[in-house]
Design a protein around this motif. Sequence first.
Motif, PDB file in Angstrom:
ATOM      1  N   LYS A 523     -39.086  10.517 -65.980  1.00  0.00           N
ATOM      2  CA  LYS A 523     -40.864  10.411 -66.100  1.00  0.00           C
ATOM      3  C   LYS A 523     -41.072  10.828 -64.397  1.00  0.00           C
ATOM      4  O   LYS A 523     -42.406  10.854 -63.671  1.00  0.00           O
ATOM      5  CB  LYS A 523     -40.959   8.633 -65.641  1.00  0.00           C
ATOM      6  N   GLU A 524     -41.138  12.518 -64.668  1.00  0.00           N
ATOM      7  CA  GLU A 524     -40.484  13.288 -63.662  1.00  0.00           C
ATOM      8  C   GLU A 524     -42.425  14.205 -64.178  1.00  0.00           C
ATOM      9  O   GLU A 524     -41.965  15.767 -64.200  1.00  0.00           O
ATOM     10  CB  GLU A 524     -39.860  14.094 -62.765  1.00  0.00           C
ATOM     11  N   TRP A 549     -46.186  19.620 -66.168  1.00  0.00           N
ATOM     12  CA  TRP A 549     -44.370  19.955 -65.770  1.00  0.00           C
ATOM     13  C   TRP A 549     -44.157  21.087 -64.265  1.00  0.00           C
ATOM     14  O   TRP A 549     -44.569  21.875 -64.543  1.00  0.00           O
ATOM     15  CB  TRP A 549     -43.718  19.624 -66.595  1.00  0.00           C
ATOM     16  N   ARG A 550     -43.244  20.259 -63.432  1.00  0.00           N
ATOM     17  CA  ARG A 550     -42.903  21.031 -62.349  1.00  0.00           C
ATOM     18  C   ARG A 550     -41.744  21.134 -61.852  1.00  0.00           C
ATOM     19  O   ARG A 550     -41.158  20.291 -61.622  1.00  0.00           O
ATOM     20  CB  ARG A 550     -43.344  21.016 -61.387  1.00  0.00           C
ATOM     21  N   ARG A 551     -40.667  22.525 -62.343  1.00  0.00           N
ATOM     22  CA  ARG A 551     -39.392  22.633 -62.695  1.00  0.00           C
ATOM     23  C   ARG A 551     -38.865  23.179 -61.170  1.00  0.00           C
ATOM     24  O   ARG A 551     -40.020  24.751 -60.598  1.00  0.00           O
ATOM     25  CB  ARG A 551     -39.186  23.701 -63.450  1.00  0.00           C
ATOM     26  N   ASP A 552     -38.433  22.472 -60.510  1.00  0.00           N
ATOM     27  CA  ASP A 552     -38.239  22.679 -59.486  1.00  0.00           C
ATOM     28  C   ASP A 552     -39.532  23.110 -58.267  1.00  0.00           C
ATOM     29  O   ASP A 552     -39.263  24.220 -57.489  1.00  0.00           O
ATOM     30  CB  ASP A 552     -37.610  23.871 -58.805  1.00  0.00           C
ATOM     31  N   GLY A 553     -41.046  22.008 -58.653  1.00  0.00           N
ATOM     32  CA  GLY A 553     -41.382  22.308 -57.526  1.00  0.00           C
ATOM     33  C   GLY A 553     -42.978  23.384 -58.164  1.00  0.00           C
ATOM     34  O   GLY A 553     -43.671  23.897 -57.314  1.00  0.00           O
ATOM     35  N   VAL A 554     -41.934  24.295 -59.292  1.00  0.00           N
ATOM     36  CA  VAL A 554     -42.764  25.540 -59.986  1.00  0.00           C
ATOM     37  C   VAL A 554     -43.571  25.115 -61.217  1.00  0.00           C
ATOM     38  O   VAL A 554     -42.889  24.476 -62.109  1.00  0.00           O
ATOM     39  CB  VAL A 554     -41.938  26.744 -60.541  1.00  0.00           C
ATOM     40  N   PRO A 555     -45.082  25.292 -61.699  1.00  0.00           N
ATOM     41  CA  PRO A 555     -45.471  24.389 -62.958  1.00  0.00           C
ATOM     42  C   PRO A 555     -45.093  25.653 -63.804  1.00  0.00           C
ATOM     43  O   PRO A 555     -45.133  26.403 -63.477  1.00  0.00           O
ATOM     44  CB  PRO A 555     -47.054  24.996 -62.701  1.00  0.00           C
TER      45      PRO A 555
END
Length: 772
Positions: A523-524, A549-555
Amino acid sequence: MIRVRLSEIFDQGTSAVGVVIAVSAIAVQAVHADTFQAEYLLAVPLIMVMGWFPLLIGRRGAGIEIGLNTCVLIFLGTITEPVAALAIWSVGVALGQAMSGKSRSTKAFNAGLGVIAGALALLVFDLTRAGAETTPRELLAAGLAGLVYFLADFVMSAVSLGLYEGFGVVRGLTLTGVLGPLAAFLGTAALGYLAALVVRQLPTWSAVLLIVPVATILVASRAQSRGSEQARRLKILLDTAVTLQTVKDTQVVLEALRVGASDLLRDPRIALRADPPTGDEGGIPVHGSVGNLWIVGPALAGTGATAGDDQQALAALVAVAEDAFERLRLGDEMAHLAWHDPLTGLPNRPLFMDRVDHALASRARRGGRLALLFCDLDGFKQVNDLLGHAAGDQLLREVGRRIRSAVRSDDTVARLGGDEFAVLLEEVEDPDHVSRTCERILESLRRRIEVGGEEVSVTVTIGVALSATEDSAETLLSHADLAMYHAKRQGKNRHETYRLSFGDERLQRIDLIDKLRKAIDGKELELYYQPVQDLRTREMYGVEALVRWRRDGVPVPPDLFIPAAEESGLIVSLGEVVLGMVADDVPKMRAAAGRSLSVWVNIASQQLHEPGFIPQIQRAQARMGDVTLVLELTERHFVNSDSPTLAAMTALAESDVLFAVDDFGVGFSSLSYLQRLPVHILKIDRSFLADIDSDDRACALVRSMVVMGEALGLDVVVEGIEREVQLQHLVDHTGASIGQGYLFTRPMCFDEMAAVMSKQPRRTPRRLASIG
């Protein structure tokens, strides 16, 4: 032709001589009618009946029939004058042949032959006995008369047969199986003489006692003849059936049928042809072969005693051949189905890959390149969902036909499965040829297709792979598949040629999907909200929930991970998580607003197919409280029109859930689904607003959508309002009253949206028409 003509001359001459002899005998007897005893006419039916039980001589190539009614001739010659006997004999033979089922020429020949042989037998009998009655000399005369009749009948039949078939008289005279029929013939003739002795010495009625031995001989000879013939026929049928079990070619079956029929009828002139029998020919139609054929043969002058049995056996032989044809046909159909797509008739994946393998092997020997085109339809699922599977099948057949017409005749077009097609281009010397072929395929599918009574539009995206030295068929197909997916990400309805970098992109996509799965499980995800507002007062009707959603802090852009979720099947679990997050936020947002509002949540059509979706929505409604839940589906993926989907939407609509068509106007815009499904709101796609302030047609198009929606009782929301001039045109010229876009506010997180709502007027804004 010459031998046939000689045979006809001989047969007609025999018939003519027989007629002359018969007429002469009858005329002479008519002159001496006063000496004629009428009871002798009772012999006529005996001659006829016994003539229908002939002996058959010969087993190979041909056969000759000789009647057993000669005993009546010997009887008449013994008890009456030769002329009277010949007259009665001639009448009986003529009537017997007239009532037989043979051809007219055969009847005439057999009647003439019988009269001639009878005349010779009576002449020999009268000369040999020299007036001696009831003496061994008379018995010898009777035997010689029978022998003369047999030889005359046999020799003349053999001559006719030899002339007709062209194998010569000598061969005709050497037919096998003569001694057995001769013995039976002479035994029957002796019974005729015995009957004459009984009539001379005893009362006439005592001749009835001879009926039993005569009938026994007739039945026994008939049974022996038919039994041996039946055994011979059965052997031929079995041999032919065994032969045809392993035959795999139609022409071989036809030849086996012709040979079997020739053996069966003892006639090498049997032929297979397209024309039915004519004249004196006989034949049976042969079904199931190449075209309409007949198995035809001549009706021979001297044969026919077992014609009915021969006809039945020939029909059985034809049935055996027709079974073989049917087996070959079914085998061909099974082989075709194993290697072809049953819907389009195109080669299937196994056959296509086999041809690619062969083409690669040929290129390795001779040099050169080939190209593989992977074609995937754009928009097929929408047609299949909205118009049904029958319409989808019709569409696939037409797509296959159009692709086939866009390539060369020696190129291979295959259906790999679903809405995927492939094309193999061999002899590719010019790379531009591949591009031109792709453009022809793209152009062929730009024309609308009529299916299910409606015109639909689908496009195709093509991935191209050019062969390299070490490529296998699977590698080439995989490369084309990667190129096709790359083309789809670039906008569809186009073609791309495989490059090595596509493999890296595929690995990146796999990594993206894997991390998205983990983000959904953990649920990230984040929710942002964008208001839906009144265009004139700018009051809020509600908010649309947008997942981020952010993957590794990147949108990660939504237009990247949302399609990935749809393709990988994660969209259902993603939608479930989003709905749960919305249900958590809405009560607090409702409290901040201090009034009722509507909440818009995007869902995918796959969710409507899930059995637990309706309870999930109902639980979310209960948690949200006094709000209106609006479920949005893009028009491109609007819904499957099958009964379970309609039932799910109807059940949710009865629970006060509204349905909105997102991106209206850019997908499969068929008004029929608006009538069929419980749709409440249309959201006009942002692309129609781009030039609304400078293009009168764009403005008119938006106005027509608004009018149509109002006419159908639907609310209309305009998306993507970014400039003040766009808003002004919407308000002044289109009649639109509800919208959303960056002009009003960008999507914001929950805390920001709650703060904005707390500053809104506490009064409830005008309700959506579809709510009220």
